[in-house]
Design a protein around this motif. Structure first.
Motif, PDB file in Angstrom:
ATOM      1  N   LEU A   7       1.731  12.622   5.062  1.00  0.00           N
ATOM      2  CA  LEU A   7       1.083  12.185   3.829  1.00  0.00           C
ATOM      3  C   LEU A   7       2.027  12.401   2.660  1.00  0.00           C
ATOM      4  N   TYR A   8       2.408  11.303   2.017  1.00  0.00           N
ATOM      5  CA  TYR A   8       3.148  11.378   0.757  1.00  0.00           C
ATOM      6  C   TYR A   8       2.107  11.433  -0.364  1.00  0.00           C
ATOM      7  N   ARG A  12      -1.349  15.835  -8.841  1.00  0.00           N
ATOM      8  CA  ARG A  12      -2.273  15.519  -9.933  1.00  0.00           C
ATOM      9  C   ARG A  12      -2.795  14.088  -9.913  1.00  0.00           C
ATOM     10  N   CYS A  13      -2.316  13.262  -9.024  1.00  0.00           N
ATOM     11  CA  CYS A  13      -2.779  11.877  -8.957  1.00  0.00           C
ATOM     12  C   CYS A  13      -4.199  11.820  -8.404  1.00  0.00           C
ATOM     13  N   PRO A  14      -5.146  11.223  -9.122  1.00  0.00           N
ATOM     14  CA  PRO A  14      -6.529  11.205  -8.617  1.00  0.00           C
ATOM     15  C   PRO A  14      -6.689  10.423  -7.320  1.00  0.00           C
ATOM     16  N   TYR A  15      -5.878   9.394  -7.112  1.00  0.00           N
ATOM     17  CA  TYR A  15      -5.958   8.659  -5.849  1.00  0.00           C
ATOM     18  C   TYR A  15      -5.511   9.545  -4.682  1.00  0.00           C
ATOM     19  N   ALA A  16      -4.407  10.253  -4.874  1.00  0.00           N
ATOM     20  CA  ALA A  16      -3.928  11.160  -3.832  1.00  0.00           C
ATOM     21  C   ALA A  16      -4.888  12.321  -3.640  1.00  0.00           C
ATOM     22  N   MET A  17      -5.501  12.762  -4.723  1.00  0.00           N
ATOM     23  CA  MET A  17      -6.437  13.882  -4.674  1.00  0.00           C
ATOM     24  C   MET A  17      -7.617  13.549  -3.769  1.00  0.00           C
ATOM     25  N   ARG A  18      -8.187  12.360  -3.936  1.00  0.00           N
ATOM     26  CA  ARG A  18      -9.358  12.037  -3.131  1.00  0.00           C
ATOM     27  C   ARG A  18      -8.989  11.838  -1.668  1.00  0.00           C
ATOM     28  N   ALA A  19      -7.792  11.351  -1.404  1.00  0.00           N
ATOM     29  CA  ALA A  19      -7.348  11.244  -0.011  1.00  0.00           C
ATOM     30  C   ALA A  19      -7.225  12.628   0.611  1.00  0.00           C
ATOM     31  N   ARG A  20      -6.658  13.580  -0.126  1.00  0.00           N
ATOM     32  CA  ARG A  20      -6.518  14.943   0.401  1.00  0.00           C
ATOM     33  C   ARG A  20      -7.880  15.590   0.631  1.00  0.00           C
ATOM     34  N   LYS A  40      11.165   8.930  -6.243  1.00  0.00           N
ATOM     35  CA  LYS A  40      10.418   8.735  -5.006  1.00  0.00           C
ATOM     36  C   LYS A  40      11.370   8.702  -3.811  1.00  0.00           C
ATOM     37  N   PRO A  41      11.051   9.404  -2.744  1.00  0.00           N
ATOM     38  CA  PRO A  41      11.948   9.431  -1.583  1.00  0.00           C
ATOM     39  C   PRO A  41      12.044   8.067  -0.908  1.00  0.00           C
ATOM     40  N   SER A  42      13.220   7.771  -0.426  1.00  0.00           N
ATOM     41  CA  SER A  42      13.432   6.475   0.221  1.00  0.00           C
ATOM     42  C   SER A  42      12.551   6.319   1.448  1.00  0.00           C
ATOM     43  N   GLU A  43      12.250   7.433   2.115  1.00  0.00           N
ATOM     44  CA  GLU A  43      11.391   7.378   3.302  1.00  0.00           C
ATOM     45  C   GLU A  43      10.002   6.849   2.954  1.00  0.00           C
ATOM     46  N   MET A  44       9.487   7.256   1.821  1.00  0.00           N
ATOM     47  CA  MET A  44       8.178   6.758   1.393  1.00  0.00           C
ATOM     48  C   MET A  44       8.263   5.284   1.026  1.00  0.00           C
ATOM     49  N   LEU A  45       9.303   4.894   0.318  1.00  0.00           N
ATOM     50  CA  LEU A  45       9.444   3.503  -0.111  1.00  0.00           C
ATOM     51  C   LEU A  45       9.676   2.576   1.071  1.00  0.00           C
ATOM     52  N   VAL A  53       1.447   6.597  -4.579  1.00  0.00           N
ATOM     53  CA  VAL A  53       0.794   7.524  -3.662  1.00  0.00           C
ATOM     54  C   VAL A  53      -0.720   7.328  -3.738  1.00  0.00           C
ATOM     55  N   PRO A  54      -1.413   7.688  -2.661  1.00  0.00           N
ATOM     56  CA  PRO A  54      -0.936   8.305  -1.426  1.00  0.00           C
ATOM     57  C   PRO A  54      -0.455   7.281  -0.406  1.00  0.00           C
ATOM     58  N   VAL A  55       0.388   7.758   0.499  1.00  0.00           N
ATOM     59  CA  VAL A  55       0.830   6.957   1.637  1.00  0.00           C
ATOM     60  C   VAL A  55       0.700   7.835   2.870  1.00  0.00           C
ATOM     61  N   LEU A  56      -0.026   7.348   3.858  1.00  0.00           N
ATOM     62  CA  LEU A  56      -0.184   8.072   5.122  1.00  0.00           C
ATOM     63  C   LEU A  56       0.541   7.297   6.211  1.00  0.00           C
ATOM     64  N   VAL A  57       1.506   7.949   6.842  1.00  0.00           N
ATOM     65  CA  VAL A  57       2.273   7.337   7.927  1.00  0.00           C
ATOM     66  C   VAL A  57       1.821   7.978   9.229  1.00  0.00           C
ATOM     67  N   LEU A  58       1.210   7.188  10.100  1.00  0.00           N
ATOM     68  CA  LEU A  58       0.703   7.703  11.361  1.00  0.00           C
ATOM     69  C   LEU A  58       1.831   7.850  12.376  1.00  0.00           C
ATOM     70  N   PRO A  59       1.639   8.692  13.393  1.00  0.00           N
ATOM     71  CA  PRO A  59       2.699   8.900  14.378  1.00  0.00           C
ATOM     72  C   PRO A  59       3.173   7.633  15.081  1.00  0.00           C
ATOM     73  N   ASP A  60       2.289   6.634  15.189  1.00  0.00           N
ATOM     74  CA  ASP A  60       2.691   5.380  15.843  1.00  0.00           C
ATOM     75  C   ASP A  60       3.390   4.421  14.886  1.00  0.00           C
ATOM     76  N   GLY A  61       3.610   4.849  13.639  1.00  0.00           N
ATOM     77  CA  GLY A  61       4.291   4.016  12.660  1.00  0.00           C
ATOM     78  C   GLY A  61       3.376   3.226  11.748  1.00  0.00           C
ATOM     79  N   MET A  62       2.091   3.187  12.052  1.00  0.00           N
ATOM     80  CA  MET A  62       1.149   2.502  11.171  1.00  0.00           C
ATOM     81  C   MET A  62       1.106   3.197   9.818  1.00  0.00           C
TER      82      MET A  62
END
Length: 211
Positions: A7-8, A12-20, A40-45, A53-62
């Motif tokens: 999870l990227y 303080r971001c309210p969108y990321a807050m509700r995901a957490r 922003k890290p290149s991995e997230m981009l 944010v937020p960005v959730l990267v699943l183990p299968d790459g989704m």
């Protein structure tokens, strides 16, 4: 590839807050990577070129890069408090649309060339609607917290913090209690874990728990 999703996020971001909030209450585990929005890290981009944010990267790459989708992904897997039964898509849409529009122009008038007081008053109309709903059961969809509360509360928090003295004077008794109770909850405290921005090679921070 790690066993847990990544999870990227930005604290303080309210969108990321509700995901957490939803990830924690569901008991889902993830690797939490705090993002510095100006670097922003290149991995997230690479995972989500939109760069928010937020960005959730699943183990299968989704990749799931919308906060409400992350909430529903977590809760559909495990929903111990039945949050999905206390959802209100229309109320959340008003929060994410007109209220967020007013919030941005109230909080950052210089950025938007806006009249802050006009947008404060417009936002207050929505808060009065929330206060009336909260009078019925204490939460937005009944007597227990749920999806609607977690999705909306971070934005009300941001609105309240823009001018705390003014906000405290508003005749919104049920909203004041609701917000205060959520901010004082163990769930919210755990959600607001303070981390330094992630860099490649840093130790993985596992974000998990049921509260």
């Amino acid at each position: 590839m790690p066993a847990d999703p990544i999870l990227y996020s930005f604290r303080r971001c309210p969108y990321a807050m509700r995901a957490r909030l939803a990830l924690l209450v569901s008991g889902a585990a993830c690797v939490l990577r705090e993002v510095k929005l100006s670097a922003k890290p290149s991995e997230m981009l690479e995972a989500s070129p939109k760069g928010t944010v937020p960005v959730l990267v699943l183990p299968d790459g989704m990749v799931i890069d919308q906060s409400l989708d992350i909430m529903r992904w977590a809760l559909q897997r495990n929903d111990p408090e039945s949050w999905l039964a206390r959802d209100d898509a229309a109320l959340i849409a008003t929060n994410d649309g007109p209220f967020k529009h007013d919030l941005d122009r109230y909080k950052y008038p210089e950025r938007h060339g806006s009249d802050a007081l006009v947008h404060r008053e417009s936002g207050l109309t929505y808060l009065r609607e929330l206060d009336a709903r909260l009078e019925q059961g204490g939460q937005l969809c009944g007597k227990a917290r749920g999806m609607a509360d977690a999705a909306i509360m971070p934005f009300v928090r941001q609105f309240a913090a823009t001018d705390p003295d003014w906000f405290a004077e508003q005749p919104l008794p049920f909203l004041h209690k609701w917000l205060g109770d959520h901010l004082a909850s163990p769930l919210f405290t755990a959600t607001m874990l303070r981390l330094t921005p992630w860099r490649p090679g840093d130790e993985q921070i596992r974000f998990a728990g049921t509260l």
